[in-house]
Design an enzyme around this catalytic site. Structure first.
Site, PDB file in Angstrom:
ATOM      1  N   CYS B 154       0.985  -1.260   0.045  1.00  0.00           N
ATOM      2  CA  CYS B 154      -0.018  -0.071  -0.134  1.00  0.00           C
ATOM      3  C   CYS B 154       0.748   1.211  -0.075  1.00  0.00           C
ATOM      4  CB  CYS B 154      -0.897   0.100   1.185  1.00  0.00           C
ATOM      5  SG  CYS B 154      -1.898  -1.594   1.315  1.00  0.00           S
ATOM      6  N   HIS B 287      -2.558   8.442   5.697  1.00  0.00           N
ATOM      7  CA  HIS B 287      -2.742   7.239   5.117  1.00  0.00           C
ATOM      8  C   HIS B 287      -4.314   6.720   5.600  1.00  0.00           C
ATOM      9  CE1 HIS B 287      -2.010   3.388   3.120  1.00  0.00           C
ATOM     10  NE2 HIS B 287      -2.258   2.588   4.277  1.00  0.00           N
ATOM     11  N   HIS B 322      -9.684   2.398  -0.450  1.00  0.00           N
ATOM     12  CA  HIS B 322      -8.223   2.173  -0.337  1.00  0.00           C
ATOM     13  C   HIS B 322      -7.779   1.634  -1.628  1.00  0.00           C
ATOM     14  CE1 HIS B 322      -4.330   1.582   0.734  1.00  0.00           C
ATOM     15  NE2 HIS B 322      -4.186   0.699   1.551  1.00  0.00           N
TER      16      HIS B 322
END
Lengths: 311, 394
Positions: B154, B287, B322
């Site tokens: 990620c 994030h 995400h």
């Protein structure tokens, strides 16, 4: 590149050949035989038993090679960890893909967790408690060269020791796929991991100098690129003592050896070639430089130049 | 010294272009909802790009069916960032993309047929490897030479931007298109579900009641140029990337450490690299995935670095979902837009601060303050923590 000199101060490879913990292996190495298999070291000496049980082949190989390199180079912690992998953690990827398509209800997450390409770099940082730069490059046959180039950048930016390596693992379905897609591999498909300490310091452990590394994606003329690369390093092809190549030999060099015959075929086999070259430069003082010319995939060219270090 | 950004491109659940994404951000319009294009998954909602593969191929003029959605999304954003720029024999131009699962959206179609022995199409696997998704984008744009793919879960997209900036500063490249792309797949949806961090409700980053993430898909790309390239192209920088850092958390393969060690190192080092003070950060694009673990650990890291003076912060994941390897790149584009437009985006779905940390993200769009420097965080599996700092071009 061509800035401050960079040195390989440790190297470790797990492969289908007797490479692990066997300095000088290059002298007697023949082609990968018909009865070849991965030669695994005693992983328990490097990895805690509970962790080892959960680890796939690629993770075991990578962590063992990394720890072996750190021990060889006599350094505590590398400043950074940089890994290249062409296809990543195939064993766990296939396992989770299979699970997710066949199992109803709650799925066990371990193979998903271990399927990401950066699992090797992550597990290495975990196993040695390293908080430095941690990177994973995946550009199929050039993955290792990209990792090596990143490691070189880091050393030019001020790092002193970088752990850099590459790993790819074979799974059975690959043989089926290469057959179905009619890929001509020329040698058996294998697994392998090679790790190195690349250092800005010439130490008592130095095996060879990394003179330069260059990558070309979508390459038009391999010969022209190779000549230009050698020219930037003050060499012509006739000055090259040994070329280790995947693809075609380099005309004019003193000796050409196809390295896939030694390593077997996997996306990052050029890392095996680098270890072979560094090992040879130490053992055979008649060889002063080695060019690794990686055109395993003909549209991609990786060039790596190693030089002997004068005592 | 930073590196100039002269072009941006983005595709996500909230739009097919920079303009569309910006409009949705301004209007607090999320793109998360039921899935229409990816069939047969167990997820009740995700941040899907509102176009089929056929729509994308048509719009992009890609004729072959053997192309992953990951490549198509990447190409869409890369083309927008590249704009009218021309190829050049003297400007050394590279491409760095980031992806977590590459062509998995195609591979899982193959594998399903393979398991059931229903005439599997092996040709689908030619788009499996992550590197091939980037090579496809390079081929369509006519870029050769330095073509690379990073895959650090990620944080991948942020790392591509970092590597591009370093290559320019060291003189290896003159300009480089950097970014990340990931398509939704059953593989990743099942993966996050197996970890029990996939929220079947709309995700709630930084909220006490948060229960996980919603996956999304998309791509973000930025064109970075060094001095030599700027002189030759005459492009005007829209922003600068001034700070970057990556650090390993070395705590757990997936979970972030409770003391936020890796995140703290990444944030501190990125701001130091940017050469600005802590007080100069106008906004933090967090994030903020909406998982219990990430949002807690990130909050602790923000407190470690900024103490009692934490800048306005928010997560835009409740807009886009995400997007894994694309997240760092999409949010980099959002960070550039925040500076260009003086915007601080709302953290949708926030109501109650996390009990242990007590931090409140920005809950309403703020257009009233100058935004001169943005910190953008991206944290991934393997304890891979990256932070970037963007600053106004002066």
């Amino acid at each position: 590149m061509n800035k401050t000199a960079l040195y390989i101060t440790a190297a470790s490879t797990v492969s289908h050949q007797p490479t692990f913990g066997n300095a000088g292996f290059s002298a007697a190495l023949g082609p990968v035989g018909a009865d070849h298999a991965l030669i695994s070291p005693d992983y328990k000496a490097y990895i805690e038993a509970g962790l080892l049980r959960r680890m796939s082949k690629i993770l075991r190989m990578s962590v063992a090679c990394s720890k072996e390199c750190i021990a060889q180079a006599g350094i505590g912690q590398p400043d950074a960890i940089v890994v290249g992998t062409g296809l990543g953690c195939l064993q766990d990827t296939e396992k989770f893909l299979n699970t997710s398509l066949t199992v109803e209800g709650l799925l066990p997450p371990t193979s998903f967790i271990q399927s990401t390409h950066n699992t090797m770099a992550g597990q290495i940082s975990l196993s040695i408690g390293n908080h430095g730069y941690n990177m994973t490059h995946t550009q199929n046959t050039l993955s290792f060269e990209h990792a090596l180039l990143d490691a070189s950048l880091l050393l030019h930016e001020g790092d002193r020791n970088v752990l850099v390596g590459a790993a790819d693992e074979h799974i059975d379905i690959l043989d089926d796929i290469t057959g179905q897609l009619a890929f001509e591999t020329g040698a058996a498909l294998t697994s392998g991991a090679s790790f190195f300490i690349l250092s800005s310091e010439n130490t008592a452990y130095t095996m060879a100098e990394l003179a330069d590394v260059h990558v070309v994606g979508g390459v038009a003329g391999i010969q022209e690129e190779t000549d230009a690369f050698l020219g930037r390093n003050g060499l012509a092809t006739k000055d090259v003592d040994l070329v280790l190549f995947a693809g075609n030999p380099v005309d004019g060099a003193l000796k050409n050896v196809p390295y896939l015959a030694l390593s077997g075929v996997y996306a990052t086999a050029s890392a095996f070639a680098l270890h072979y070259a560094a090992d040879l430069l130490q053992a055979d003082r008649g060889v002063r430089n080695v060019l690794i010319c990686n055109a395993l995939r003909e549209s991609n060219l990786g060039l790596t130049l190693l030089r002997t270090v004068e005592a | 010294m930073g590196v100039s950004i002269t072009g941006i491109g983005v595709v996500s659940a909230i739009g097919m272009s920079v303009e569309e994404n910006l409009r949705s951000l301004r209007e607090s319009k999320s793109g998360i909802g039921p899935l229409h294009y990816l069939q047969g998954t167990k997820a009740s909602r995700a941040g899907e790009v509102k176009a089929s593969n056929d729509d994308l191929r048509r719009a992009l003029g890609v004729s072959t069916e053997y192309v992953s959605r990951t490549s198509l999304l990447g190409l869409q954003a890369a083309r927008e960032a590249w704009g009218d720029n021309k190829r050049s024999g003297v400007i050394r131009t590279g491409l760095i993309s980031a992806t977590s699962v590459g062509g998995m959206d195609r591979s899982e179609v193959f594998y399903k047929d393979y398991l059931s022995q229903n005439k599997p199409d092996y040709q689908l696997l030619t788009t499996h490897d992550s590197g091939s998704t980037t090579e496809r984008i390079a081929r369509e744009l006519g870029i050769t030479g330095y073509i690379n793919t990073l895959s650090t879960a990620c944080s991948s997209g942020a790392n591509a931007i970092m590597l591009g900036a370093r290559l320019i500063l060291q003189g290896t490249l003159d300009r480089v298109l950097v970014g990340g792309t990931d398509a939704l797949s059953g593989f990743t949806i099942d993966g996050f579900r197996s970890l029990m961090i996939y929220d079947e409700q709309w995700c709630r980053p930084f909220d006490e009641s948060r229960a996980g993430l919603n996956l999304g898909e998309g791509a973000g790309f930025l064109l970075l140029e060094g001095e030599k390239s700027l002189e030759l192209t005459g492009n005007v920088p829209v922003c600068q990337v001034s700070g970057w850092a990556n650090a390993a958390d070395a705590y757990h393969q997936t979970a972030s450490s409770p003391d936020g060690k890796g995140a703290t190192l990444a944030i501190e080092n990125a701001i130091r690299r940017a050469g600005i003070g802590l007080g100069d950060i106008s906004y933090v694009n967090a994030h903020g995935t909406g998982t219990k673990n990430n949002d807690h650990s990130e909050s602790v890291a923000l407190k470690n670095v900024f103490g009692d003076h934490i800048p306005p912060f928010s997560s835009t994941k409740a807009f886009t979902g995400h997007t894994l390897a694309a997240a760092g790149a999409i949010e980099a584009v959002f960070s550039v837009l925040a500076i260009q437009q003086n915007l601080i985006y709302p953290n949708l779905n926030y109501q109650t601060p996390i009990a242990e940390t007590g931090l409140a993200p920005v809950a309403q769009l703020n257009t009233a303050v100058p935004v001169n420097a943005v910190l953008s965080n991206s944290f991934g599996f393997g304890g891979n923590n990256s932070s970037l700092v963007f600053t106004r071009y002066e």
